[in-house]
Design a protein around this motif. Structure first.
Motif, PDB file in Angstrom:
ATOM      1  N   SER A   1     -16.646   2.415  25.562  1.00 22.34           N
ATOM      2  CA  SER A   1     -15.581   2.755  26.503  1.00 22.34           C
ATOM      3  C   SER A   1     -16.136   3.478  27.722  1.00 22.34           C
ATOM      4  O   SER A   1     -15.693   3.236  28.859  1.00 22.34           O
ATOM      5  CB  SER A   1     -14.517   3.609  25.813  1.00 22.34           C
ATOM      6  N   GLN A   2     -17.107   4.353  27.499  1.00 23.96           N
ATOM      7  CA  GLN A   2     -17.677   5.097  28.616  1.00 23.96           C
ATOM      8  C   GLN A   2     -18.544   4.206  29.506  1.00 23.96           C
ATOM      9  O   GLN A   2     -18.598   4.398  30.724  1.00 23.96           O
ATOM     10  CB  GLN A   2     -18.479   6.283  28.092  1.00 23.96           C
ATOM     11  N   ILE A   3     -19.199   3.219  28.878  1.00 28.33           N
ATOM     12  CA  ILE A   3     -19.963   2.253  29.680  1.00 28.33           C
ATOM     13  C   ILE A   3     -19.010   1.440  30.554  1.00 28.33           C
ATOM     14  O   ILE A   3     -19.264   1.206  31.742  1.00 28.33           O
ATOM     15  CB  ILE A   3     -20.790   1.333  28.762  1.00 28.33           C
ATOM     16  N   ALA A   4     -17.885   1.018  29.968  1.00 24.56           N
ATOM     17  CA  ALA A   4     -16.900   0.242  30.731  1.00 24.56           C
ATOM     18  C   ALA A   4     -16.312   1.076  31.869  1.00 24.56           C
ATOM     19  O   ALA A   4     -16.140   0.583  32.997  1.00 24.56           O
ATOM     20  CB  ALA A   4     -15.790  -0.244  29.800  1.00 24.56           C
ATOM     21  N   THR A   5     -16.005   2.340  31.585  1.00 23.88           N
ATOM     22  CA  THR A   5     -15.449   3.209  32.622  1.00 23.88           C
ATOM     23  C   THR A   5     -16.442   3.403  33.759  1.00 23.88           C
ATOM     24  O   THR A   5     -16.082   3.339  34.942  1.00 23.88           O
ATOM     25  CB  THR A   5     -15.066   4.573  32.019  1.00 23.88           C
ATOM     26  N   THR A   6     -17.715   3.615  33.391  1.00 24.90           N
ATOM     27  CA  THR A   6     -18.757   3.773  34.407  1.00 24.90           C
ATOM     28  C   THR A   6     -18.906   2.510  35.240  1.00 24.90           C
ATOM     29  O   THR A   6     -19.055   2.561  36.470  1.00 24.90           O
ATOM     30  CB  THR A   6     -20.092   4.137  33.749  1.00 24.90           C
ATOM     31  N   ALA A   7     -18.852   1.348  34.569  1.00 28.34           N
ATOM     32  CA  ALA A   7     -18.965   0.076  35.287  1.00 28.34           C
ATOM     33  C   ALA A   7     -17.798  -0.106  36.252  1.00 28.34           C
ATOM     34  O   ALA A   7     -17.981  -0.567  37.388  1.00 28.34           O
ATOM     35  CB  ALA A   7     -19.019  -1.075  34.282  1.00 28.34           C
ATOM     36  N   GLY A   8     -16.582   0.244  35.800  1.00 22.79           N
ATOM     37  CA  GLY A   8     -15.427   0.126  36.687  1.00 22.79           C
ATOM     38  C   GLY A   8     -15.536   1.040  37.889  1.00 22.79           C
ATOM     39  O   GLY A   8     -15.223   0.641  39.018  1.00 22.79           O
ATOM     40  N   TYR A   9     -15.993   2.256  37.658  1.00 19.82           N
ATOM     41  CA  TYR A   9     -16.156   3.224  38.758  1.00 19.82           C
ATOM     42  C   TYR A   9     -17.212   2.728  39.751  1.00 19.82           C
ATOM     43  O   TYR A   9     -16.989   2.724  40.969  1.00 19.82           O
ATOM     44  CB  TYR A   9     -16.556   4.576  38.183  1.00 19.82           C
ATOM     45  N   ALA A  10     -18.364   2.304  39.212  1.00 21.14           N
ATOM     46  CA  ALA A  10     -19.448   1.837  40.085  1.00 21.14           C
ATOM     47  C   ALA A  10     -19.043   0.583  40.836  1.00 21.14           C
ATOM     48  O   ALA A  10     -19.365   0.420  42.020  1.00 21.14           O
ATOM     49  CB  ALA A  10     -20.705   1.587  39.255  1.00 21.14           C
ATOM     50  N   GLY A  11     -18.317  -0.318  40.149  1.00 18.26           N
ATOM     51  CA  GLY A  11     -17.872  -1.538  40.815  1.00 18.26           C
ATOM     52  C   GLY A  11     -16.931  -1.242  41.966  1.00 18.26           C
ATOM     53  O   GLY A  11     -17.019  -1.867  43.032  1.00 18.26           O
TER      54      GLY A  11
END
Length: 643
Positions: free
Chosen positions: A275-285
């Protein structure tokens, strides 16, 4: 125990509205309504907002301890849908929020209201439990949310935010802070509201006994998508805060992330990490997308994409004695331009607080979905004070880089392409102020006709022409610059009185490179009709003579307003009470051609380069000095002394 609500106001259910947004989840909604029907202390008023579902919500089978109604609206995201529900909850004291995939427990509503207790500026949030323990993704997602709640409770200092599926507040307080920001279409609208709630002096109170069971069924793909949307929402929130000058990092401490993995089974721990990887990816994207948009905007010569992170507001002032017939037309026009109802700011002017027009105006705003309560200004109208009121509201409500359309209730802006595209084009050119020319709207025979609810306002006043200067003429205090208006500008740019130009010292960058009023050709009606950004002015109506008479006798009227008003009244007296069409220049059948817009814009920006020697001096002048200089230039031209 917390104090109970004041019994003299009646039962809590009678003063409460439960708002449930829904989009394409008919089975989940049916289950939610079944649980709401079993709430204690009812019957309860439930407002379901169908946010543009593919198949419209059907409440025909709903029964039990609730009175349910449904409002259908175009899809705008859950935050905007909740705002619509609150706007419809007229007469409610408390507002409760839950979602269509939630199952409130029988004492949920009473527990929330007991904790809220009628206290001003108190936002109450309850506890959420996972209703699908067999679904590992749902269990991990809810465990993450609960861990965040526990983390903030353990470290003290109050709750950081409440999720929107279990929340309660006073309706008046919700409206006071402006409701949910509709720009947050997918996530973080709860964090944004909670931050603004604290900034407004409110408190967040957690009530663990108010429980909803959350039945959000997830797969691996939807789990990733959900948490990536949280990251995009967080980036949007951080960008909004940065625009307002708050650049502090708002990430949780490392101890929180370490705690996510402690005392958990391996599967849930792995999903927490995912979940934290996905959140980080969404933020970076989202951050990467912003950077690309900025780069493209600097490189392109026509337009860029205006994202949801750049809100567009519309601001007006309405005199309840004279302007209410125009208000419905004005609202429809700007909502059709794409202004969100949540971003309409209306100032109501009346000479007494008990003026009946105030209530009528509120009803008109409600009927058009305008959530934000109107600003009330009780005083005799003067232009100077009115523009002070508008500047104060603009500064207080809007972020400095937000776009603001300032439009009187008789002004209907015309843009040569969709509004967001025009503003994006302006931003790509480095402009933060878009001016337009005012084109007068007249009844077919020139009479000062009444305004009717139907047909469209442009059908009632079909002629377009150059009337203001034909009747008003020019003088050192009244010139053609008075028929140029700021149509849109960044909120940090405040308009000068009249809204024709920015206030001194704002440092505006204009779409056409220079102020429209400084163009030599602005004297020519044909040139004015060719400017692509225009404001249709429905000024010449039945109520105009009475309005002019009243304003001319009001202390504080501006010299320009007084002179122009007298000339209009003299013209009406000499021409049977209307506008003499043979004395004005009409546009005929000419119209704006969107296909010519980019070329015409480039041409006007080139024309703007041909500045006289007085340009540097004029840029340092105030509006009145500019009008005197313009009159001097016209005199030279009329006497053949200037080419």
């Amino acid at each position: 125990m917390a104090p109970t609500p004041d019994a003299r106001r009646g039962s809590p259910a009678a003063e409460t509205a439960i708002v449930v947004p829904s989009f394409d989840r008919p089975q989940e909604l049916k289950e939610c309504l079944a649980h709401l029907a079993r709430l204690e202390g009812g019957p309860w008023r439930v407002i379901v907002v169908d946010d543009g579902s593919t198949v419209p919500v059907d409440l025909s089978g709903v029964s039990g301890n609730i009175n349910a109604t449904c409002i259908r609206r175009a899809n705008g995201g859950p935050g905007a849908a909740r705002n619509t529900g609150v706007a419809a909850a007229e007469g409610a004291r408390w507002i409760l929020f839950t979602d269509d995939d939630c199952r409130p427990r029988p004492d949920w509503a009473l527990k929330l209201i007991e904790a809220q207790a009628g206290a001003e500026r108190r936002l109450v949030g309850g506890r959420i439990e996972n209703a699908l323990p067999e679904n590992a993704y749902s269990a991990a997602s809810q465990a993450l949310a609960n861990s965040l709640t526990e983390h903030h409770a353990a470290r003290g200092g109050g709750m950081a935010f409440f999720t929107t599926n279990n929340m309660c507040c006073l309706r008046a307080d919700f409206l006071h802070v402006g409701g949910f920001d509709p720009a947050f279409r997918q996530a973080s609208e709860d964090r944004d509201l909670s931050l603004r709630w604290r900034e407004a002096g409110g408190e967040l109170v957690h009530e663990a006994a108010a429980i909803v069971d959350h039945a959000h069924r997830l797969t691996l793909a939807s789990f990733w998508k959900l948490h990536a949307s949280y990251g995009r929402g967080a980036r949007h929130l951080h960008r909004r805060l940065a625009r307002e000058g708050d650049t502090r990092a708002r990430f949780e401490a490392l101890s929180f992330y370490a705690g996510l993995l402690a005392r958990r089974d391996p599967v849930q721990a792995a999903l927490m990490g995912l979940s934290q990887i996905a959140t980080t990816a969404g933020y970076a994207g989202a951050a990467l997308s912003e950077a690309q948009t900025k780069t493209q905007g600097r490189m392109m010569s026509d337009k860029s994409n205006l994202g949801a992170a750049e809100p567009v507001w519309c601001l007006t002032c309405v005199g309840v004695q004279d302007d209410l017939t125009l208000l419905p037309h004005w609202l429809r026009h700007y909502l059709e331009l794409g202004i969100a109802p949540e971003r309409v700011i209306v100032i109501l002017n009346a000479e007494s607080a008990d003026a009946p027009g105030i209530g009528a105006a509120r009803e008109i705003l409600k009927a058009h979905g305008v959530v934000r309560p109107p600003e009330i200004w009780i005083a005799p109208y003067t232009s100077g004070t009115m523009w002070q009121q508008r500047a104060e509201a603009q500064t207080r409500i809007c972020a400095p880089e937000d776009w603001v359309l300032n439009a009187d209730v008789d002004e209907f802006q015309r843009w040569p392409e969709p509004l967001t595209d025009c503003l994006a084009r302006a931003a790509a050119l480095g402009a933060d102020c878009v001016q337009g020319v005012m084109i007068d709207r007249l009844a077919r025979d020139g009479t000062l006709a009444p305004v009717h609810p139907d047909p469209h306002i442009f059908e009632q006043f079909p002629l377009r022409g150059e009337v203001a200067m034909a009747i008003g003429g020019t003088s050192p205090v009244h010139g053609r610059g008075g028929t140029v208006k700021i149509m849109a500008a960044r909120a940090r740019i405040l308009p000068h009185r009249g809204g024709h130009s920015p206030a001194r010292g704002t440092g505006a960058s204009y779409l056409y490179r220079y102020p429209l009023g400084s163009f030599h050709e602005i004297d020519d009606p044909g040139f004015r009709f060719s400017v692509p950004t225009q404001v249709d002015h429905v000024h010449w109506t039945e109520s105009l003579p009475a309005r002019l008479d009243r304003r001319l006798t009001t202390p504080g009227v501006s010299p320009a307003g007084a002179e122009y008003g007298r000339r209009q009244l003299d013209h009406f007296a000499a021409n049977g009470g209307g506008v003499a069409l043979d004395q004005v220049t009409l546009e005929g059948n000419a119209s704006l051609e969107a296909t010519d817009w980019p070329g015409r814009l480039a041409q006007l920006r080139r024309i703007g380069r041909r500045k006289p020697l007085t340009a540097p001096l004029r840029n340092r002048m105030g509006p009145r000095s500019q009008r005197i200089l313009a009159a001097w230039r016209r005199m030279l031209g009329q006497n053949g002394l200037r080419r």
